[in-house]
Design a protein around this motif. Sequence first.
Motif, PDB file in Angstrom:
ATOM      1  N   UNK A   1       0.801  -1.217   0.000  1.00 48.03           N
ATOM      2  CA  UNK A   1       0.000   0.000   0.000  1.00 48.03           C
ATOM      3  C   UNK A   1       0.836   1.270   0.000  1.00 48.03           C
ATOM      4  N   UNK A   2       2.078   1.191   0.494  1.00 44.44           N
ATOM      5  CA  UNK A   2       2.941   2.370   0.512  1.00 44.44           C
ATOM      6  C   UNK A   2       3.985   2.342  -0.596  1.00 44.44           C
ATOM      7  N   UNK A   3       3.841   1.402  -1.530  1.00 40.00           N
ATOM      8  CA  UNK A   3       4.760   1.321  -2.661  1.00 40.00           C
ATOM      9  C   UNK A   3       5.949   0.406  -2.462  1.00 40.00           C
ATOM     10  N   UNK A   4       6.144  -0.124  -1.271  1.00 44.67           N
ATOM     11  CA  UNK A   4       7.264  -1.034  -1.011  1.00 44.67           C
ATOM     12  C   UNK A   4       7.070  -2.342  -1.758  1.00 44.67           C
TER      13      UNK A   4
ATOM     14  N   UNK B   1      15.179 -10.773   2.968  1.00 46.29           N
ATOM     15  CA  UNK B   1      15.137 -11.512   1.708  1.00 46.29           C
ATOM     16  C   UNK B   1      15.253 -10.607   0.497  1.00 46.29           C
ATOM     17  N   UNK B   2      14.375 -10.839  -0.490  1.00 46.08           N
ATOM     18  CA  UNK B   2      14.394 -10.059  -1.727  1.00 46.08           C
ATOM     19  C   UNK B   2      13.412  -8.896  -1.717  1.00 46.08           C
ATOM     20  N   UNK B   3      12.702  -8.710  -0.621  1.00 46.81           N
ATOM     21  CA  UNK B   3      11.803  -7.558  -0.532  1.00 46.81           C
ATOM     22  C   UNK B   3      12.608  -6.275  -0.340  1.00 46.81           C
ATOM     23  N   UNK B   4      11.950  -5.141  -0.610  1.00 46.86           N
ATOM     24  CA  UNK B   4      12.617  -3.855  -0.407  1.00 46.86           C
ATOM     25  C   UNK B   4      13.009  -3.683   1.055  1.00 46.86           C
ATOM     26  N   UNK B   5      14.047  -2.882   1.266  1.00 48.99           N
ATOM     27  CA  UNK B   5      14.567  -2.643   2.611  1.00 48.99           C
ATOM     28  C   UNK B   5      14.678  -1.137   2.849  1.00 48.99           C
TER      29      UNK B   5
ATOM     30  N   UNK C   1       1.572  -3.304  11.679  1.00 45.64           N
ATOM     31  CA  UNK C   1       0.296  -3.253  10.971  1.00 45.64           C
ATOM     32  C   UNK C   1       0.513  -3.094   9.475  1.00 45.64           C
ATOM     33  N   UNK C   2       1.503  -2.290   9.092  1.00 45.54           N
ATOM     34  CA  UNK C   2       1.843  -2.173   7.682  1.00 45.54           C
ATOM     35  C   UNK C   2       2.349  -3.498   7.134  1.00 45.54           C
ATOM     36  N   UNK C   3       3.073  -4.254   7.955  1.00 45.60           N
ATOM     37  CA  UNK C   3       3.581  -5.543   7.501  1.00 45.60           C
ATOM     38  C   UNK C   3       2.450  -6.554   7.343  1.00 45.60           C
ATOM     39  N   UNK C   4       1.389  -6.419   8.150  1.00 39.93           N
ATOM     40  CA  UNK C   4       0.203  -7.242   7.932  1.00 39.93           C
ATOM     41  C   UNK C   4      -0.460  -6.853   6.613  1.00 39.93           C
ATOM     42  N   UNK C   5      -0.470  -5.557   6.305  1.00 35.92           N
ATOM     43  CA  UNK C   5      -1.003  -5.108   5.018  1.00 35.92           C
ATOM     44  C   UNK C   5      -0.158  -5.640   3.864  1.00 35.92           C
ATOM     45  N   UNK C   6       1.163  -5.756   4.086  1.00 40.72           N
ATOM     46  CA  UNK C   6       2.032  -6.347   3.063  1.00 40.72           C
ATOM     47  C   UNK C   6       1.580  -7.772   2.744  1.00 40.72           C
ATOM     48  N   UNK C   7       1.263  -8.529   3.794  1.00 42.54           N
ATOM     49  CA  UNK C   7       0.827  -9.914   3.597  1.00 42.54           C
ATOM     50  C   UNK C   7      -0.490  -9.970   2.833  1.00 42.54           C
ATOM     51  N   UNK C   8      -1.396  -9.055   3.125  1.00 38.87           N
ATOM     52  CA  UNK C   8      -2.663  -9.003   2.403  1.00 38.87           C
ATOM     53  C   UNK C   8      -2.424  -8.651   0.932  1.00 38.87           C
ATOM     54  N   UNK C   9      -1.474  -7.760   0.674  1.00 34.04           N
ATOM     55  CA  UNK C   9      -1.139  -7.420  -0.711  1.00 34.04           C
ATOM     56  C   UNK C   9      -0.641  -8.647  -1.467  1.00 34.04           C
ATOM     57  N   UNK C  10       0.113  -9.511  -0.785  1.00 31.33           N
ATOM     58  CA  UNK C  10       0.579 -10.753  -1.399  1.00 31.33           C
ATOM     59  C   UNK C  10      -0.598 -11.657  -1.748  1.00 31.33           C
ATOM     60  N   UNK C  11      -1.528 -11.835  -0.798  1.00 27.86           N
ATOM     61  CA  UNK C  11      -2.700 -12.662  -1.072  1.00 27.86           C
ATOM     62  C   UNK C  11      -3.503 -12.096  -2.241  1.00 27.86           C
ATOM     63  N   UNK C  12      -3.684 -10.788  -2.271  1.00 28.16           N
ATOM     64  CA  UNK C  12      -4.437 -10.170  -3.355  1.00 28.16           C
ATOM     65  C   UNK C  12      -3.756 -10.423  -4.694  1.00 28.16           C
ATOM     66  N   UNK C  13      -2.440 -10.250  -4.738  1.00 30.94           N
ATOM     67  CA  UNK C  13      -1.709 -10.434  -5.988  1.00 30.94           C
ATOM     68  C   UNK C  13      -1.751 -11.885  -6.448  1.00 30.94           C
ATOM     69  N   UNK C  14      -1.769 -12.804  -5.482  1.00 29.68           N
ATOM     70  CA  UNK C  14      -1.819 -14.233  -5.810  1.00 29.68           C
ATOM     71  C   UNK C  14      -3.230 -14.698  -6.126  1.00 29.68           C
ATOM     72  N   UNK C  15      -4.224 -13.823  -5.997  1.00 33.13           N
ATOM     73  CA  UNK C  15      -5.598 -14.192  -6.275  1.00 33.13           C
ATOM     74  C   UNK C  15      -6.205 -15.104  -5.228  1.00 33.13           C
ATOM     75  N   UNK C  16      -5.763 -14.964  -3.979  1.00 36.61           N
ATOM     76  CA  UNK C  16      -6.221 -15.829  -2.885  1.00 36.61           C
ATOM     77  C   UNK C  16      -7.136 -15.030  -1.962  1.00 36.61           C
ATOM     78  N   UNK C  17      -8.361 -15.481  -1.832  1.00 33.08           N
ATOM     79  CA  UNK C  17      -9.326 -14.792  -0.967  1.00 33.08           C
ATOM     80  C   UNK C  17      -9.100 -15.105   0.502  1.00 33.08           C
ATOM     81  N   UNK C  18      -8.880 -16.380   0.820  1.00 30.84           N
ATOM     82  CA  UNK C  18      -8.675 -16.803   2.202  1.00 30.84           C
ATOM     83  C   UNK C  18      -7.528 -17.799   2.261  1.00 30.84           C
ATOM     84  N   UNK C  19      -6.840 -17.814   3.389  1.00 36.33           N
ATOM     85  CA  UNK C  19      -5.695 -18.715   3.536  1.00 36.33           C
ATOM     86  C   UNK C  19      -5.546 -19.132   4.988  1.00 36.33           C
TER      87      UNK C  19
END
Length: 289
Positions: free
Chosen positions: A7-10, A60-64, A72-90
């Motif tokens: 959400x913040x461009x990272x 890892x290979x994520x931005x630093x 809380x932003x890192x939880x949003x990062x995880x949600x961004x991953x699920x969204x990009x992967x097309x996963x509704x629930x996990x």
Amino acid sequence: MTYVRSTDGTRIHYTRSGRPGGPPVLFIQGLGASKSGWALQRLATAPWYQAVALDNRGAGRSDKPHGAYDLEQMADDAIAVLDDAGIDTAHVVGASMGGAISQILAVKYPERTRSVTLACTAARNHAWREELLASWRANAVDGGMGAMSAEAMRWVIGPRSFRRLVPATGWLGPLALRRPSHAFAGQVDALLAADHTLVDRLGEIEVPVMVLVGNQDILTPRGDSEEIAERIPTAELVVISGAAHGFMIEHASTFNRILLDFLRRAERAWVRSSEPSAGSSSTDLAASA
């Protein structure tokens, strides 16, 4: 390599492995660790589940990015991953700092979780742990990651496994010597600034929860896990004898057996609670795990 902008461009890096179309499992690692820390769990779940593992920002290979991070932003990062992967629930599996992120994710985005596994983690920091983390941060910034690696190793790995697992320091949490110190410091800042009111919202979690801890864990002792389990009505507490903080590596076979059993039961519960037409193939896959 797959990246998604948070959400913040990272840029957040993640991988998908395992059985395509299988029930999705999202793996979130701890302080300083990359997704490689889940290698043995991703391998174990591969025949039945679709494993999604991300590198937290700063690892890892994520931005630093420089500066303090926020859980809380890192939880949003995880949600961004699920969204990009097309996963509704996990099914969400988090260890240590990843467990703290997973707690936030489960409270903030309950509709995205099928179950939550919280390994070697806590809902709040004690004063002694804040002092310890601050000392690790100072050592990393002042002397580089190598300056604090030996000290941190003794908090992560049990004494019996210390010599055997020393060669793994290249991919174990805060011991990953190639991690830039500013990124490690940013993650520590996120832990030190964590909102402790989260503990009052754990009772809102309704999906199945497993809380895992080793009885030799001195970084996040059993009492931390007991507090979490007591506050979540759906939680079960599992204590692994002889295991320390890094038990997903140190006691991988036991960890994986317990995780697979929980995922199987949690997937069945999720399917029962869903629409009759949803998840039928997942039922077959999970039942065979």
